[in-house]
Design a protein around this motif. Structure first.
Motif, PDB file in Angstrom:
ATOM      1  N   LEU A 177      -7.641  -0.724   6.925  1.00 45.90           N
ATOM      2  CA  LEU A 177      -7.280   0.613   6.449  1.00 45.90           C
ATOM      3  C   LEU A 177      -8.150   1.674   7.100  1.00 45.90           C
ATOM      4  O   LEU A 177      -9.353   1.493   7.246  1.00 45.90           O
ATOM      5  CB  LEU A 177      -7.432   0.687   4.931  1.00 45.90           C
ATOM      6  CG  LEU A 177      -6.482  -0.202   4.145  1.00 45.90           C
ATOM      7  CD1 LEU A 177      -6.826  -0.163   2.662  1.00 45.90           C
ATOM      8  CD2 LEU A 177      -5.053   0.221   4.363  1.00 45.90           C
ATOM      9  N   ARG A 178      -7.543   2.799   7.459  1.00 42.10           N
ATOM     10  CA  ARG A 178      -8.272   3.961   7.990  1.00 42.10           C
ATOM     11  C   ARG A 178      -8.346   5.058   6.939  1.00 42.10           C
ATOM     12  O   ARG A 178      -9.322   5.770   6.867  1.00 42.10           O
ATOM     13  CB  ARG A 178      -7.595   4.506   9.249  1.00 42.10           C
ATOM     14  CG  ARG A 178      -7.413   3.484  10.329  1.00 42.10           C
ATOM     15  CD  ARG A 178      -8.723   2.997  10.864  1.00 42.10           C
ATOM     16  NE  ARG A 178      -8.445   1.936  11.825  1.00 42.10           N
ATOM     17  CZ  ARG A 178      -9.264   1.534  12.720  1.00 42.10           C
ATOM     18  NH1 ARG A 178     -10.451   2.061  12.808  1.00 42.10           N
ATOM     19  NH2 ARG A 178      -8.928   0.572  13.542  1.00 42.10           N
ATOM     20  N   ILE A 179      -7.279   5.198   6.149  1.00 43.29           N
ATOM     21  CA  ILE A 179      -7.303   6.124   5.012  1.00 43.29           C
ATOM     22  C   ILE A 179      -7.097   5.278   3.767  1.00 43.29           C
ATOM     23  O   ILE A 179      -6.004   4.789   3.503  1.00 43.29           O
ATOM     24  CB  ILE A 179      -6.218   7.213   5.131  1.00 43.29           C
ATOM     25  CG1 ILE A 179      -6.506   8.101   6.336  1.00 43.29           C
ATOM     26  CG2 ILE A 179      -6.170   8.047   3.846  1.00 43.29           C
ATOM     27  CD1 ILE A 179      -5.538   9.257   6.526  1.00 43.29           C
ATOM     28  N   ASP A 180      -8.188   5.077   3.020  1.00 37.54           N
ATOM     29  CA  ASP A 180      -8.123   4.246   1.810  1.00 37.54           C
ATOM     30  C   ASP A 180      -8.686   4.978   0.601  1.00 37.54           C
ATOM     31  O   ASP A 180      -9.119   4.368  -0.365  1.00 37.54           O
ATOM     32  CB  ASP A 180      -8.854   2.925   2.029  1.00 37.54           C
ATOM     33  CG  ASP A 180     -10.323   3.119   2.342  1.00 37.54           C
ATOM     34  OD1 ASP A 180     -10.764   4.269   2.484  1.00 37.54           O
ATOM     35  OD2 ASP A 180     -11.030   2.103   2.443  1.00 37.54           O
ATOM     36  N   ALA A 181      -8.670   6.313   0.661  1.00 32.54           N
ATOM     37  CA  ALA A 181      -9.104   7.170  -0.443  1.00 32.54           C
ATOM     38  C   ALA A 181      -8.357   8.486  -0.319  1.00 32.54           C
ATOM     39  O   ALA A 181      -7.818   8.809   0.742  1.00 32.54           O
ATOM     40  CB  ALA A 181     -10.613   7.401  -0.386  1.00 32.54           C
ATOM     41  N   ASP A 182      -8.316   9.242  -1.396  1.00 34.84           N
ATOM     42  CA  ASP A 182      -7.653  10.538  -1.363  1.00 34.84           C
ATOM     43  C   ASP A 182      -8.355  11.443  -0.357  1.00 34.84           C
ATOM     44  O   ASP A 182      -9.588  11.453  -0.275  1.00 34.84           O
ATOM     45  CB  ASP A 182      -7.689  11.189  -2.745  1.00 34.84           C
ATOM     46  CG  ASP A 182      -6.901  10.393  -3.781  1.00 34.84           C
ATOM     47  OD1 ASP A 182      -6.251   9.399  -3.414  1.00 34.84           O
ATOM     48  OD2 ASP A 182      -6.921  10.790  -4.953  1.00 34.84           O
ATOM     49  N   LEU A 203      -3.041  20.729   9.082  1.00 36.07           N
ATOM     50  CA  LEU A 203      -1.740  20.658   9.748  1.00 36.07           C
ATOM     51  C   LEU A 203      -1.759  21.492  11.017  1.00 36.07           C
ATOM     52  O   LEU A 203      -2.387  22.541  11.032  1.00 36.07           O
ATOM     53  CB  LEU A 203      -0.653  21.171   8.802  1.00 36.07           C
ATOM     54  CG  LEU A 203      -0.442  20.320   7.552  1.00 36.07           C
ATOM     55  CD1 LEU A 203       0.508  21.005   6.601  1.00 36.07           C
ATOM     56  CD2 LEU A 203       0.080  18.951   7.925  1.00 36.07           C
ATOM     57  N   PRO A 204      -1.076  21.086  12.073  1.00 43.52           N
ATOM     58  CA  PRO A 204      -0.344  19.825  12.202  1.00 43.52           C
ATOM     59  C   PRO A 204      -1.309  18.648  12.233  1.00 43.52           C
ATOM     60  O   PRO A 204      -2.487  18.829  12.533  1.00 43.52           O
ATOM     61  CB  PRO A 204       0.377  19.978  13.540  1.00 43.52           C
ATOM     62  CG  PRO A 204      -0.469  20.924  14.317  1.00 43.52           C
ATOM     63  CD  PRO A 204      -1.093  21.850  13.313  1.00 43.52           C
ATOM     64  N   ALA A 205      -0.805  17.470  11.934  1.00 41.00           N
ATOM     65  CA  ALA A 205      -1.671  16.289  11.858  1.00 41.00           C
ATOM     66  C   ALA A 205      -1.070  15.139  12.659  1.00 41.00           C
ATOM     67  O   ALA A 205       0.142  14.979  12.733  1.00 41.00           O
ATOM     68  CB  ALA A 205      -1.862  15.871  10.407  1.00 41.00           C
ATOM     69  N   ASP A 206      -1.942  14.361  13.243  1.00 39.28           N
ATOM     70  CA  ASP A 206      -1.597  13.110  13.909  1.00 39.28           C
ATOM     71  C   ASP A 206      -2.770  12.187  13.620  1.00 39.28           C
ATOM     72  O   ASP A 206      -3.833  12.323  14.208  1.00 39.28           O
ATOM     73  CB  ASP A 206      -1.408  13.316  15.403  1.00 39.28           C
ATOM     74  CG  ASP A 206      -0.940  12.057  16.115  1.00 39.28           C
ATOM     75  OD1 ASP A 206      -0.862  10.986  15.466  1.00 39.28           O
ATOM     76  OD2 ASP A 206      -0.657  12.135  17.316  1.00 39.28           O
ATOM     77  N   THR A 207      -2.593  11.285  12.670  1.00 38.50           N
ATOM     78  CA  THR A 207      -3.711  10.472  12.192  1.00 38.50           C
ATOM     79  C   THR A 207      -3.305   9.014  12.035  1.00 38.50           C
ATOM     80  O   THR A 207      -2.122   8.687  11.962  1.00 38.50           O
ATOM     81  CB  THR A 207      -4.238  11.039  10.855  1.00 38.50           C
ATOM     82  OG1 THR A 207      -5.473  10.424  10.536  1.00 38.50           O
ATOM     83  CG2 THR A 207      -3.261  10.809   9.717  1.00 38.50           C
ATOM     84  N   THR A 208      -4.290   8.161  11.975  1.00 34.03           N
ATOM     85  CA  THR A 208      -4.080   6.730  11.771  1.00 34.03           C
ATOM     86  C   THR A 208      -4.253   6.405  10.291  1.00 34.03           C
ATOM     87  O   THR A 208      -5.278   6.742   9.701  1.00 34.03           O
ATOM     88  CB  THR A 208      -5.083   5.912  12.607  1.00 34.03           C
ATOM     89  OG1 THR A 208      -4.895   6.225  13.980  1.00 34.03           O
ATOM     90  CG2 THR A 208      -4.896   4.420  12.387  1.00 34.03           C
ATOM     91  N   LEU A 209      -3.252   5.763   9.693  1.00 30.89           N
ATOM     92  CA  LEU A 209      -3.354   5.311   8.299  1.00 30.89           C
ATOM     93  C   LEU A 209      -3.985   3.930   8.214  1.00 30.89           C
ATOM     94  O   LEU A 209      -4.771   3.662   7.318  1.00 30.89           O
ATOM     95  CB  LEU A 209      -1.974   5.297   7.645  1.00 30.89           C
ATOM     96  CG  LEU A 209      -1.270   6.645   7.485  1.00 30.89           C
ATOM     97  CD1 LEU A 209       0.136   6.443   6.927  1.00 30.89           C
ATOM     98  CD2 LEU A 209      -2.076   7.579   6.605  1.00 30.89           C
ATOM     99  N   ALA A 210      -3.615   3.049   9.161  1.00 34.07           N
ATOM    100  CA  ALA A 210      -4.121   1.672   9.135  1.00 34.07           C
ATOM    101  C   ALA A 210      -3.886   1.030  10.497  1.00 34.07           C
ATOM    102  O   ALA A 210      -3.119   1.537  11.309  1.00 34.07           O
ATOM    103  CB  ALA A 210      -3.411   0.862   8.050  1.00 34.07           C
ATOM    104  N   LEU A 229       0.846  -1.194   0.000  1.00 36.69           N
ATOM    105  CA  LEU A 229       0.000   0.000   0.000  1.00 36.69           C
ATOM    106  C   LEU A 229       0.878   1.240   0.000  1.00 36.69           C
ATOM    107  O   LEU A 229       1.975   1.225   0.567  1.00 36.69           O
ATOM    108  CB  LEU A 229      -0.892   0.021   1.237  1.00 36.69           C
ATOM    109  CG  LEU A 229      -1.716  -1.230   1.497  1.00 36.69           C
ATOM    110  CD1 LEU A 229      -2.423  -1.120   2.829  1.00 36.69           C
ATOM    111  CD2 LEU A 229      -2.707  -1.450   0.385  1.00 36.69           C
ATOM    112  N   LYS A 230       0.378   2.314  -0.606  1.00 38.72           N
ATOM    113  CA  LYS A 230       1.155   3.550  -0.673  1.00 38.72           C
ATOM    114  C   LYS A 230       0.243   4.735  -0.395  1.00 38.72           C
ATOM    115  O   LYS A 230      -0.847   4.837  -0.938  1.00 38.72           O
ATOM    116  CB  LYS A 230       1.796   3.718  -2.042  1.00 38.72           C
ATOM    117  CG  LYS A 230       2.645   4.968  -2.179  1.00 38.72           C
ATOM    118  CD  LYS A 230       3.224   5.127  -3.566  1.00 38.72           C
ATOM    119  CE  LYS A 230       4.167   4.032  -3.943  1.00 38.72           C
ATOM    120  NZ  LYS A 230       5.457   4.032  -3.297  1.00 38.72           N
TER     121      LYS A 230
END
Length: 154
Positions: free
Chosen positions: A124-129, A134-141, A49-50
């Motif tokens: 996945l938590r972010i699976d779309a554009d 900012l600033p950010a602290d987020t979960t990708l997966a 994944l990217k």
């Protein structure tokens, strides 16, 4: 005859008038609005994944520790008195044989990597554009019990 066609063409343009703009043609790869980061998600394969990160500012430093990647040491995008950073980064996640590997790489050549055991399903938590403030602290997966986090300095 040519002049008549020119006049008719001009009259047609005048009669048409101005039309409202259609849907936005802004590219997903364009610079995001001030104070935000654009995240572009791509599934290269079931195991790879990217998340491509496009900022409206530059980051010099990248770090990867456990399942957290971060970008720090920020300066404005068009600064003429600073160098060494970039506004485009890629976060790669690969899973293989009960292991995960996380890599963040900038267009300036800076790379940081981390890896660990895969102790459950990939969610996945972010699976779309998307765009992040900012600033950010987020979960990708989530990697089983492990949470893959992205932290960005402003």
């Amino acid at each position: 005859m040519r002049m008549l066609l020119g006049v008719l063409g001009f009259l047609l343009l005048m009669a048409a008038g101005c039309r409202p703009a259609g849907p936005s043609t802004t590219s997903r790869f364009s610079r995001p609005p001030d104070g935000t980061l654009r995240v572009l998600f791509t599934r290269l394969s079931p195991e790879h994944l990217k998340w491509s990160l496009i900022g409206e500012r530059n980051w010099r430093k990248a770090a990867a520790q456990d399942a957290r990647v971060s970008l720090t040491d920020v300066y404005p995008l068009n600064a003429t008195d600073q160098r060494g950073g970039c506004n485009t980064w890629e976060v790669d996640l690969t899973t293989q044989k009960k292991r995960w590997k996380l890599r963040i790489h900038g267009s300036n050549g800076v790379t940081a990597e981390s890896e660990g055991p895969l102790d459950g399903e990939l969610t996945l938590r972010i699976d779309a554009d998307t765009e992040l403030r900012l600033p950010a602290d987020t979960t990708l997966a989530s990697l089983g019990k492990t949470t893959l986090r992205l932290q960005l300095a402003r």
